[in-house]
Design a protein around this motif. Structure first.
Motif, mmCIF file in Angstrom:
data_model
loop_
_atom_site.group_PDB
_atom_site.id
_atom_site.type_symbol
_atom_site.label_atom_id
_atom_site.label_comp_id
_atom_site.label_asym_id
_atom_site.label_seq_id
_atom_site.Cartn_x
_atom_site.Cartn_y
_atom_site.Cartn_z
ATOM 1 N N SER A 173 0.842 -1.210 0.000
ATOM 2 C CA SER A 173 0.000 0.000 0.000
ATOM 3 C C SER A 173 0.869 1.248 0.000
ATOM 4 O O SER A 173 2.095 1.159 -0.117
ATOM 5 C CB SER A 173 -0.926 -0.011 1.224
ATOM 6 O OG SER A 173 -0.166 -0.138 2.414
ATOM 7 N N THR A 174 0.241 2.401 0.138
ATOM 8 C CA THR A 174 0.970 3.683 0.121
ATOM 9 C C THR A 174 2.191 3.605 1.034
ATOM 10 O O THR A 174 3.304 3.956 0.649
ATOM 11 C CB THR A 174 0.052 4.824 0.614
ATOM 12 O OG1 THR A 174 -1.251 4.664 0.080
ATOM 13 C CG2 THR A 174 0.633 6.181 0.222
ATOM 14 N N TRP A 175 1.945 3.172 2.257
ATOM 15 C CA TRP A 175 3.008 2.994 3.247
ATOM 16 C C TRP A 175 2.866 1.633 3.926
ATOM 17 O O TRP A 175 1.743 1.210 4.222
ATOM 18 C CB TRP A 175 2.900 4.034 4.371
ATOM 19 C CG TRP A 175 3.467 5.393 4.138
ATOM 20 C CD1 TRP A 175 2.782 6.577 4.215
ATOM 21 C CD2 TRP A 175 4.842 5.739 3.886
ATOM 22 N NE1 TRP A 175 3.648 7.621 4.007
ATOM 23 C CE2 TRP A 175 4.912 7.139 3.795
ATOM 24 C CE3 TRP A 175 6.016 4.992 3.714
ATOM 25 C CZ2 TRP A 175 6.105 7.816 3.545
ATOM 26 C CZ3 TRP A 175 7.203 5.668 3.464
ATOM 27 C CH2 TRP A 175 7.234 7.068 3.383
ATOM 28 N N GLY A 176 3.986 1.022 4.231
ATOM 29 C CA GLY A 176 4.034 -0.091 5.170
ATOM 30 C C GLY A 176 4.909 0.369 6.322
ATOM 31 O O GLY A 176 5.961 0.973 6.097
ATOM 32 N N ALA A 177 4.478 0.106 7.549
ATOM 33 C CA ALA A 177 5.229 0.557 8.732
ATOM 34 C C ALA A 177 5.476 -0.638 9.634
ATOM 35 O O ALA A 177 4.532 -1.303 10.056
ATOM 36 C CB ALA A 177 4.430 1.626 9.479
ATOM 37 N N THR A 178 6.746 -0.923 9.909
ATOM 38 C CA THR A 178 7.018 -2.058 10.788
ATOM 39 C C THR A 178 7.858 -1.655 11.988
ATOM 40 O O THR A 178 8.319 -0.507 12.091
ATOM 41 C CB THR A 178 7.668 -3.229 10.022
ATOM 42 O OG1 THR A 178 7.528 -4.427 10.807
ATOM 43 C CG2 THR A 178 9.149 -2.997 9.742
ATOM 44 N N SER A 179 8.023 -2.601 12.908
ATOM 45 C CA SER A 179 8.732 -2.375 14.167
ATOM 46 C C SER A 179 9.792 -3.445 14.358
ATOM 47 O O SER A 179 9.579 -4.606 13.995
ATOM 48 C CB SER A 179 7.729 -2.456 15.329
ATOM 49 O OG SER A 179 8.398 -2.628 16.566
ATOM 50 N N PHE A 180 10.919 -3.039 14.939
ATOM 51 C CA PHE A 180 11.952 -4.011 15.316
ATOM 52 C C PHE A 180 12.078 -4.126 16.826
ATOM 53 O O PHE A 180 13.150 -4.468 17.351
ATOM 54 C CB PHE A 180 13.301 -3.635 14.673
ATOM 55 C CG PHE A 180 13.223 -3.493 13.184
ATOM 56 C CD1 PHE A 180 12.762 -4.533 12.390
ATOM 57 C CD2 PHE A 180 13.583 -2.304 12.562
ATOM 58 C CE1 PHE A 180 12.663 -4.393 11.011
ATOM 59 C CE2 PHE A 180 13.491 -2.157 11.189
ATOM 60 C CZ PHE A 180 13.028 -3.204 10.409
ATOM 61 N N PHE A 181 11.013 -3.821 17.537
ATOM 62 C CA PHE A 181 10.956 -4.102 18.979
ATOM 63 C C PHE A 181 11.403 -5.556 19.169
ATOM 64 O O PHE A 181 11.087 -6.415 18.329
ATOM 65 C CB PHE A 181 9.510 -3.900 19.457
ATOM 66 C CG PHE A 181 9.315 -3.990 20.935
ATOM 67 C CD1 PHE A 181 9.575 -2.901 21.747
ATOM 68 C CD2 PHE A 181 8.868 -5.173 21.517
ATOM 69 C CE1 PHE A 181 9.391 -2.984 23.123
ATOM 70 C CE2 PHE A 181 8.684 -5.266 22.892
ATOM 71 C CZ PHE A 181 8.942 -4.170 23.700
#
Ligand SMILES: *Cc1c(COP(=O)(O)O)cnc(C)c1O
Length: 370
Positions: A173-181
């Protein structure tokens, strides 16, 4: 047994992780060192996007994604209430309004059929969450967004690496946002996150916002944040990538084994749609109700099995967000919050430990029958 086993992973990667960290200590470029670009290229290749921008955390990723889209006070963002607080908190931080719509009761992901009715003149974006590591119905959501001229931000904090049709989470999609917690499927040893897009202008905006809105050093062309991921954490993720595809396979296999073994028990398993997989950031099942869950959790704890609840209260019922409770009902989100329980899960969970969890859950359910 631990809820998430990071020690076995570290033991397997120790020489790579240590060498990568040592290299950063030797070159001393702790901020925006060469590992940052190296990681961004590796992650973009993995997710199948043109651009990746590492950031300070998954929360920062969501915030910067919306800032790059120029989300303004009063704008409405349609999202799910059955998620971690960061999903809605970043919307509210920008003065925008989270518009909560209900989830599908079998996957616990946002129900695309509920989205269109929630769209109004101020709607700016849709923010689905790929909960537990299963991508939401992105094609349906993208189609709705296209009809109404909206952006789509995938909160992929739990789903990096997950497959959806012939693509991957974060590249949908427009943006994908992930975390490396540390406890996420791909974690670092502190805080970190990343943004993904195919839009060069949005990528450039995010790169500037990440460093206080600078287009060049000391030329601040927009409002930004201190949102960089530090070089040491990028080095850790680079080392972890060496084993990540194996870990994804392990997660799928362990998840499938849980699903198969749990078919014999009176629990509701999460549905995984046939055109995608679930990387099981959390291995979560649904029990009958909150009373049964309390009893089962206590029994498992007594048997040495740690569990967790993701999440015990939907966001529209959290004290700080009750003002955003919609006029419509959110029965599936409210029921899921009463019923979900997460079992020990990690790429290094042994079959023996998994058998112990399933046996203990069977005993707990028998004890909690009424
Ligand atoms: C973990 C998580 C976040 C936030 O990520 P951080 O790196 O902890 O800031 C956001 N959304 C969801 C669904 C998450 O699970």
């Amino acid at each position: 047994m631990p809820f998430i086993d990071l020690q076995t992973q570290y033991a397997a990667l120790k020489s790579s992780v240590n060498a990568r960290i040592q290299r950063v200590l030797d070159h001393g470029q702790y901020i925006m060192g060469p590992e940052v670009k190296e990681l961004e290229a590796a992650l973009a290749a993995h997710a199948g996007t043109a651009h990746c921008i590492t950031v300070a955390s998954g929360t920062e990723a969501l915030l910067i994604a919306m800032m790059a889209l120029d989300v303004k006070p009063g704008d409405e963002i349609i999202t799910t209430p059955f998620t971690f607080a960061a999903t809605a908190e970043t919307i509210v931080l920008l003065g925008a309004v989270p518009v909560f719509v209900d989830i599908e009761p079998d996957t616990c992901n946002i129900d695309p059929r509920a989205i269109e009715a929630a769209i109004g003149p101020r709607t700016r974006a849709i923010l689905p969450v790929s909960l537990y590591g299963q991508v939401a119905d992105m094609d349906e959501i993208n189609a709705i967004a296209a009809r109404h001229g909206l952006a789509v931000i995938e909160d992929a904090a739990q789903s990096f690496g997950a497959r959806y049709k012939d693509r991957r989470s974060c590249g949908l999609s427009t943006w994908g946002a992930t975390s490396f917690f540390p406890s996420k499927p791909l974690g670092c040893y502190g805080d970190g996150g990343a943004l993904f897009t195919n839009d060069a202008a949005l990528a450039q905006a995010a790169r500037e916002i990440r460093v206080h809105g600078q287009s060049q050093r000391y030329t601040h062309t927009r409002v930004g944040v201190g949102g960089r991921m530090d070089t040491l954490q990028c080095a850790v993720v680079l080392a972890k990538l060496e084993r990540f595809d194996w870990e994804l396979e392990q997660r799928l296999a362990i998840g499938a084994r849980y699903q198969q073994r749990l078919a014999e028990l009176p629990v509701q398993r999460l549905a995984v749609r046939p055109d995608r997989d679930c990387v099981w950031a959390q291995f979560t099942v649904l029990l009958r109700d909150a009373a049964q869950r309390t009893a089962v959790q206590a029994s498992l704890q007594a048997q040495g099995i740690p569990t967790a609840i993701h999440y015990p209260r939907p966001l529209h019922q959290q004290p700080v967000y009750t003002a955003y409770a919609p006029t419509w009902a959110l029965p599936h989100s409210e029921a899921a919050a009463q019923r979900v329980i997460s079992l020990p899960m990690s790429a290094d969970l042994s079959a023996a430990d998994q058998d112990r969890v399933v046996a203990a859950l069977g005993e707990a359910l028998a004890g909690a029958r009424d």
